[in-house]
Design a protein around this motif. Structure first.
Motif, PDB file in Angstrom:
ATOM      1  N   GLY A  72      53.653 -72.180  -3.650  1.00 16.94           N
ATOM      2  CA  GLY A  72      53.303 -71.494  -2.454  1.00 16.94           C
ATOM      3  C   GLY A  72      51.669 -70.959  -2.561  1.00 16.94           C
ATOM      4  N   VAL A  73      51.399 -70.244  -3.760  1.00 17.59           N
ATOM      5  CA  VAL A  73      50.277 -69.757  -4.020  1.00 17.59           C
ATOM      6  C   VAL A  73      49.044 -70.878  -4.141  1.00 17.59           C
ATOM      7  CG1 VAL A  73      48.786 -68.605  -5.885  1.00 17.59           C
ATOM      8  CG2 VAL A  73      51.098 -67.974  -5.225  1.00 17.59           C
ATOM      9  N   ALA A  74      49.466 -72.061  -4.802  1.00 15.91           N
ATOM     10  CA  ALA A  74      48.545 -73.321  -5.010  1.00 15.91           C
ATOM     11  C   ALA A  74      48.153 -73.599  -3.418  1.00 15.91           C
ATOM     12  CB  ALA A  74      49.305 -74.218  -5.629  1.00 15.91           C
ATOM     13  N   PHE A  75      49.196 -73.735  -2.415  1.00 11.87           N
ATOM     14  CA  PHE A  75      49.058 -74.130  -1.176  1.00 11.87           C
ATOM     15  C   PHE A  75      48.200 -73.163  -0.306  1.00 11.87           C
ATOM     16  CE2 PHE A  75      50.291 -74.044   3.175  1.00 11.87           C
ATOM     17  CZ  PHE A  75      49.757 -75.218   3.644  1.00 11.87           C
ATOM     18  N   LEU A  76      48.303 -71.882  -0.655  1.00  9.53           N
ATOM     19  CA  LEU A  76      47.424 -70.865   0.394  1.00  9.53           C
ATOM     20  C   LEU A  76      46.026 -70.835  -0.345  1.00  9.53           C
ATOM     21  CD1 LEU A  76      49.908 -68.017   0.226  1.00  9.53           C
ATOM     22  CD2 LEU A  76      49.110 -69.278   2.004  1.00  9.53           C
ATOM     23  N   VAL A 136      43.011 -71.687   1.948  1.00  4.57           N
ATOM     24  CA  VAL A 136      41.683 -70.882   2.003  1.00  4.57           C
ATOM     25  C   VAL A 136      40.506 -71.669   1.825  1.00  4.57           C
ATOM     26  CG1 VAL A 136      40.745 -68.773   1.172  1.00  4.57           C
ATOM     27  CG2 VAL A 136      43.206 -68.900   2.011  1.00  4.57           C
ATOM     28  N   SER A 137      40.509 -72.475   0.691  1.00 11.88           N
ATOM     29  CA  SER A 137      39.436 -73.106   0.130  1.00 11.88           C
ATOM     30  C   SER A 137      38.786 -74.144   1.227  1.00 11.88           C
ATOM     31  CB  SER A 137      39.696 -73.857  -1.164  1.00 11.88           C
ATOM     32  OG  SER A 137      39.745 -72.844  -2.340  1.00 11.88           O
ATOM     33  N   ALA A 138      39.795 -74.868   1.972  1.00 11.07           N
ATOM     34  CA  ALA A 138      39.412 -75.869   2.680  1.00 11.07           C
ATOM     35  C   ALA A 138      38.841 -75.242   3.935  1.00 11.07           C
ATOM     36  CB  ALA A 138      40.579 -76.893   3.236  1.00 11.07           C
ATOM     37  N   ALA A 139      39.218 -74.157   4.394  1.00  9.71           N
ATOM     38  CA  ALA A 139      38.836 -73.427   5.463  1.00  9.71           C
ATOM     39  C   ALA A 139      37.288 -73.067   5.232  1.00  9.71           C
ATOM     40  CB  ALA A 139      39.784 -72.067   5.827  1.00  9.71           C
TER      41      ALA A 139
END
Length: 265
Positions: free
Chosen positions: A25-29, A33-36
């Motif tokens: 979950g943390v990796a996905f978040l 955020v980085s992609a955004a």
């Protein structure tokens, strides 16, 4: 017994750090955020990048003009400033609703390109943009004394790109700058050398009957319509010949040049 926290976010944070669910979950978040941030930066920087490319193009254009013999006095009379506009090649007029700032967006639409018939496609392009950005220099009376035109075509090694400067009569070449090529080093690549480009000023495109006569000779130029050829680079010279003939003809800037010659710009 305490009520169980029903907030999913709180429950997620309460998981042990070694929990696989929490790790994924943390990796996905973090990735989201980085992609955004990257996407946002791309959107914010795009206008700056476009402005920088436009500034580089303007600087290259101005450098070309400054290096054309006899143009210094014209620059002084005009304040050293080139005007620019986007033209509609189909009509030979200023483009309606397309500006230098929106040109790239307009040309990203396939509808703004015209397919070329094989017999008309001298430059080997396959298709031609309907809009092009040109640069104009005016004399003290406001008449166009110099026009700079971007050209493209196919050489021996691949695409050729150039900027051609024409005198106010729209028939006499004032200079050329090769801005991109893939020609063979030591042979066709010599088209980027100043010594070869120096044979262009004063060359006339058409004869007195209006017939296109410009060409790159196989050797030294033998007439007012020829420029020097490059030994061992006949196909590169042919590519330059066809590129110039196409763009200065009816399927390129022909209508525009006629309009300028009539004093409509």
């Amino acid at each position: 017994m305490a009520d169980r926290d029903r907030n999913p976010w709180h429950r997620f944070l309460a998981l042990p750090n070694e929990s696989r669910v929490k790790t994924i979950g943390v990796a996905f978040l973090v990735s989201a955020v980085s992609a955004a941030f990257v996407s946002g930066a791309t959107v914010l920087l795009r206008p700056i990048q476009s402005a920088n490319r436009a500034a580089e193009e303007q600087a290259r254009i101005e450098a070309l003009v400054e290096n054309i013999p006899g143009i210094g006095s014209l620059l002084s009379q005009a304040g050293g400033t080139l005007s620019t506009l986007v033209v509609d090649l189909t009509s030979g007029r200023a483009a309606d609703g397309v500006t230098p700032a929106t040109l790239d967006a307009a040309l990203s639409d396939p509808a703004n390109w015209s397919a070329l018939e094989p017999e008309a496609d001298l430059a080997g392009l396959g298709q031609r943009p309907d809009f092009a950005q040109i640069f104009l220099l005016r004399d003290g009376s406001g008449r166009v004394s110099l026009v700079l035109l971007p050209l493209s075509g196919q050489g021996y090694g691949g695409r050729l790109d150039a900027i051609l400067a024409l005198r106010g009569d729209m028939n006499t070449i004032a200079g050329i700058a090769i801005t991109g090529h893939s020609e063979t080093p030591g042979l066709g690549a010599r088209i980027e050398e100043a010594s070869w480009q120096a044979s262009f000023p004063g060359t006339e495109l058409r004869d007195t009957a209006g017939e296109m006569r410009f060409r790159v000779a196989r050797g030294p130029a033998s007439g007012v319509h020829e420029v020097d050829g490059i030994t061992g680079a006949t196909r590169t010279g042919l590519g330059v010949t066809r590129m110039v003939r196409f763009w200065l003809g009816p399927d390129g800037y022909g209508r525009l040049l006629d309009a300028i010659d009539r004093g409509e710009f």
